[in-house]
Design a protein around this motif. Sequence first.
Motif, mmCIF file in Angstrom:
data_model
loop_
_atom_site.group_PDB
_atom_site.id
_atom_site.type_symbol
_atom_site.label_atom_id
_atom_site.label_comp_id
_atom_site.label_asym_id
_atom_site.label_seq_id
_atom_site.Cartn_x
_atom_site.Cartn_y
_atom_site.Cartn_z
ATOM 1 N N THR A 242 -2.985 -0.183 -7.592
ATOM 2 C CA THR A 242 -2.659 -0.386 -6.485
ATOM 3 C C THR A 242 -0.912 -0.386 -6.331
ATOM 4 N N GLY A 243 -0.574 -1.185 -7.284
ATOM 5 C CA GLY A 243 0.911 -1.055 -7.346
ATOM 6 C C GLY A 243 1.721 0.083 -7.472
ATOM 7 N N LEU A 244 0.985 0.985 -8.189
ATOM 8 C CA LEU A 244 1.502 2.497 -8.748
ATOM 9 C C LEU A 244 1.458 3.001 -7.220
ATOM 10 N N ILE A 245 0.580 3.442 -6.639
ATOM 11 C CA ILE A 245 0.166 3.830 -5.340
ATOM 12 C C ILE A 245 1.445 3.319 -4.267
ATOM 13 N N ALA A 246 1.675 2.169 -4.133
ATOM 14 C CA ALA A 246 2.488 1.362 -3.313
ATOM 15 C C ALA A 246 3.830 1.783 -3.637
ATOM 16 N N LEU A 247 4.170 1.830 -4.777
ATOM 17 C CA LEU A 247 5.527 2.294 -5.284
ATOM 18 C C LEU A 247 5.833 3.559 -4.920
ATOM 19 N N VAL A 248 4.965 4.509 -5.185
ATOM 20 C CA VAL A 248 5.153 6.076 -5.023
ATOM 21 C C VAL A 248 5.294 6.219 -3.588
#
Length: 180
Positions: free
Chosen positions: A62-68
């Motif tokens: 989830t963190g990677l999706i949010a960051l992108v």
Amino acid sequence: MMLTSMRNSTWIYRAAFVAIALALLFFKMLPLGSIAGDWPGPDLMLCLMLAWVTQRPDHLPTGLIALVVLTEDMILMRPPGLWSALVVLATEFLRARSALTRELGFAAEWLLISGVMIAMLLAYRLVFVVAFMTQPGFGFAFAQTVGSILMYPVIVWLLRVVFHLRKPSTGEVDAMGRRL
């Protein structure tokens, strides 16, 4: 040995996702075909994230999706965090239903993704209305959503052919021994 290679492949998939996201963002920023009144292109980044989470929810945290998506918000000068929050909610909705989508045929999966994309469009526009913000016409945004819905099967096919992403089989476990 096998455990290490499985962990490394997950990081390779994550790095590939970030590279593809950066390439899509780069091409989105280029002034290609920006004629007034033209049809909007599909949101390939959204299609990519929804397809990837539907196929292999363990590969995209989830963190990677949010960051992108937050990076995309900042670069494209959208309200920071709004689209990011909607994408995270949508991907988590799909991630929570990964066992269900594993058993569904592609037509039902496509229908589910279509409903999620339309719900995201309506929620995004509702927040704009509540905040009294100007927004592009509904027809423009709806045409982009329809284009994204139509592009989804192509993105899924590319993920399967190029990256060999497939839905986990029943009983398959990840590198940590958790069921997928």
